[in-house]
Design an enzyme around this catalytic site. Structure first.
Site, PDB file in Angstrom:
ATOM      1  N   HIS A  45       0.830  -1.145  -0.026  1.00 37.94           N
ATOM      2  CA  HIS A  45      -0.110  -0.163   0.124  1.00 37.94           C
ATOM      3  C   HIS A  45       0.981   1.412   0.085  1.00 37.94           C
ATOM      4  O   HIS A  45       0.597   2.231  -0.754  1.00 37.94           O
ATOM      5  CB  HIS A  45      -0.922  -0.067   1.296  1.00 37.94           C
ATOM      6  CG  HIS A  45      -1.777  -1.204   1.369  1.00 37.94           C
ATOM      7  ND1 HIS A  45      -1.709  -2.142   2.395  1.00 37.94           N
ATOM      8  CD2 HIS A  45      -2.881  -1.508   0.519  1.00 37.94           C
ATOM      9  CE1 HIS A  45      -2.703  -2.913   2.467  1.00 37.94           C
ATOM     10  NE2 HIS A  45      -3.395  -2.608   1.130  1.00 37.94           N
ATOM     11  N   SER A 200       0.470  -8.927   1.341  1.00 33.55           N
ATOM     12  CA  SER A 200      -0.963  -9.107   1.294  1.00 33.55           C
ATOM     13  C   SER A 200      -1.528  -9.001   2.626  1.00 33.55           C
ATOM     14  O   SER A 200      -0.996  -9.533   3.708  1.00 33.55           O
ATOM     15  CB  SER A 200      -1.710 -10.317   0.666  1.00 33.55           C
ATOM     16  OG  SER A 200      -3.018 -10.556   1.053  1.00 33.55           O
TER      17      SER A 200
HETATM   18  N1  LIG Z   1       1.941  -6.373  -2.364  1.00 32.73           N
HETATM   19  C1  LIG Z   1       1.181  -5.565  -3.266  1.00 32.73           C
HETATM   20  N2  LIG Z   1       1.851  -4.761  -4.163  1.00 32.73           N
HETATM   21  C2  LIG Z   1       1.242  -3.993  -4.725  1.00 32.73           C
HETATM   22  N3  LIG Z   1       0.016  -3.148  -4.433  1.00 32.73           N
HETATM   23  C3  LIG Z   1      -0.736  -4.166  -3.566  1.00 32.73           C
HETATM   24  C4  LIG Z   1      -0.093  -5.228  -2.843  1.00 32.73           C
HETATM   25  N4  LIG Z   1      -1.071  -5.824  -2.163  1.00 32.73           N
HETATM   26  C5  LIG Z   1      -1.947  -4.912  -2.255  1.00 32.73           C
HETATM   27  N5  LIG Z   1      -1.913  -3.920  -3.052  1.00 32.73           N
HETATM   28  C6  LIG Z   1      -3.025  -3.034  -3.520  1.00 32.73           C
HETATM   29  O1  LIG Z   1      -3.216  -2.200  -2.446  1.00 32.73           O
HETATM   30  C7  LIG Z   1      -4.772  -1.977  -2.980  1.00 32.73           C
HETATM   31  C8  LIG Z   1      -5.772  -2.130  -1.684  1.00 32.73           C
HETATM   32  O2  LIG Z   1      -5.459  -3.563  -1.538  1.00 32.73           O
HETATM   33  P1  LIG Z   1      -5.897  -4.028  -0.191  1.00 32.73           P
HETATM   34  O3  LIG Z   1      -6.399  -3.332   0.884  1.00 32.73           O
HETATM   35  O4  LIG Z   1      -7.178  -5.403  -0.486  1.00 32.73           O
HETATM   36  O5  LIG Z   1      -4.824  -5.065   0.441  1.00 32.73           O
HETATM   37  P2  LIG Z   1      -4.367  -6.307   0.195  1.00 32.73           P
HETATM   38  O6  LIG Z   1      -2.932  -6.516   0.932  1.00 32.73           O
HETATM   39  O7  LIG Z   1      -4.546  -6.828  -1.333  1.00 32.73           O
HETATM   40  O8  LIG Z   1      -5.192  -7.285   0.924  1.00 32.73           O
HETATM   41  P3  LIG Z   1      -6.154  -8.742   0.482  1.00 32.73           P
HETATM   42  O9  LIG Z   1      -5.275  -9.502   1.509  1.00 32.73           O
HETATM   43  O10 LIG Z   1      -7.270  -8.369   1.029  1.00 32.73           O
HETATM   44  O11 LIG Z   1      -5.841  -8.920  -0.676  1.00 32.73           O
HETATM   45  C9  LIG Z   1      -5.184  -2.710  -3.876  1.00 32.73           C
HETATM   46  O12 LIG Z   1      -4.981  -1.812  -5.064  1.00 32.73           O
HETATM   47  C10 LIG Z   1      -4.000  -3.798  -3.843  1.00 32.73           C
HETATM   48  O13 LIG Z   1      -3.916  -4.359  -5.233  1.00 32.73           O
END
Ligand SMILES: Nc1ncnc2c1ncn2[C@@H]1O[C@H](COP(=O)(O)OP(=O)(O)OP(=O)(O)O)[C@@H](O)[C@H]1O
Ligand SMILES: CC(C)(CO)[C@@H](O)C(=O)[O-]
Ligand code: BAL
Length: 299
Positions: A45, A200
């Site tokens: 993020h 994630s």
């Molecule tokens: N490792 C990463 N690298 C780049 N962008 C990311 C990454 N993880 C999440 N994002 C992006 O951050 C934004 C918010 O994602 P979110 O808050 O769902 O987090 P997440 O880590 O993807 O959580 P989840 O476990 O729910 O998939 C989305 O656009 C997602 O694609």
């Protein structure tokens, strides 16, 4: 403004407050970078936020766990909610929009689709592909909440992570179809520097032993990409088999592996001139993770 606000991070909880602030930015001709999230912020993020800072005057981060994208059997209740810690991680001058569920869904929202009421956005032709097959409410819920957020925040540029690559395709199509005046940008996946596991928010659910095995899926994706780039293998069955072999060596319970077109997410038999998305999902106990690589194209 919220009690969570710090001297340098403003936090708004209502649409009216955010709109009032947004009007002041328009009056100063400020460009707005927008990073929608569900919170539990990690370095992935923060990379989206730093891309937004480089490209625009002011960055808005939304933190909202969106019930509409979860199905009744999924992890909506369990999903980490860590607003105070999230705000503490943000760079100075970030603006946070952290609405309540009632604020975002004035008619209420349930994960039971047959009982839902009100306005929803669905990108037909994409909503049922890959993740959409496994998570029946997912793309409809994402398209709905992101269109609400675009409407409220009025971003100049919005940033999404390649980790959720199919989501990026759905959001780009939604923004184009609904004529949102926003540039949708995709930022490469941030990975663990040692073993390559995609960061994630759901990684916190993994036990130590599951965390050790989880990177096998990414190793499989890399093996398939090497077969393609080094040995010219472009056929679906060989590439999917390479991913599956690595994943199964570590006992991952693979839900699907997909070789799809970046244009419309349709399944490919062979990588063509547009390139391909190699993606998939797997389960470890009750945790479900996803990952992907791009072959022969970039966003
Ligand atoms: N490792 C990463 N690298 C780049 N962008 C990311 C990454 N993880 C999440 N994002 C992006 O951050 C934004 C918010 O994602 P979110 O808050 O769902 O987090 P997440 O880590 O993807 O959580 P989840 O476990 O729910 O998939 C989305 O656009 C997602 O694609
Ligand atoms: C884009 C999003 C914030 C919509 O709830 C979510 O799907 C996510 O975090 O990727
Ligand atoms: N990162 C996508 C949000 C979800 O899995 O619901």
């Amino acid at each position: 403004m919220s009690s969570f606000s710090t001297p340098t991070v403003q936090v708004f909880h209502t649409v009216a407050e955010l709109r009032h602030w947004r009007a002041s930015q328009s009056a100063q001709n400020k460009t707005i970078g927008f990073v929608p999230t569900m919170g539990a912020l990690h370095a992935g993020h923060l990379t989206l936020i730093s891309s937004a800072q480089k490209a625009t005057n002011t960055v808005v981060v939304s933190i909202f766990v969106n019930p509409a994208q979860f199905a009744p059997h999924e992890d909506l209740d369990q999903y980490p909610r860590t607003l105070a810690q999230d705000i503490a991680k943000l760079p100075a001058n970030t603006v946070v929009f952290a609405p309540s569920v009632a604020e975002m869904y004035p008619r209420g929202i349930t994960t039971e689709r047959s009982k839902q009421q009100g306005t929803f956005i669905e990108v037909l032709g994409l909503s049922e592909m890959q993740e959409g097959g496994s998570r029946p409410n997912f793309f409809r819920g994402v398209a709905t909440v992101v269109s609400k957020l675009f409407h409220i925040v009025g971003p100049t540029v919005a940033f999404f992570g390649q980790k959720d690559v199919q989501q990026c395709c759905v959001i780009r199509a939604m923004a184009e179809d609904l004529h949102f005046p926003v540039d949708v940008r995709v930022v490469p996946t941030v990975r663990d520097s040692v073993d390559g596991l995609a960061l994630s928010s759901r990684n916190v659910y993994l036990t130590e032993e599951q965390r050790r095995r989880a990177p096998a899926f990414y190793r499989g994706l890399c093996a398939a990409r090497s077969m393609c780039l080094d040995a010219g293998v472009g056929g679906r069955e060989e590439l999917l088999a390479a991913v599956r072999a690595e994943a199964e060596r570590e006992g991952l319970d693979v839900e699907y592996i997909s070789l799809s077109s970046p244009r419309d997410l349709s399944e490919l038999q062979e990588i063509g001139s547009d390139g391909a998305i190699l993606s998939g999902a797997w389960r470890m106990g009750t945790t479900r993770l996803i990952d992907n690589i791009l072959i022969g194209f970039e966003f």
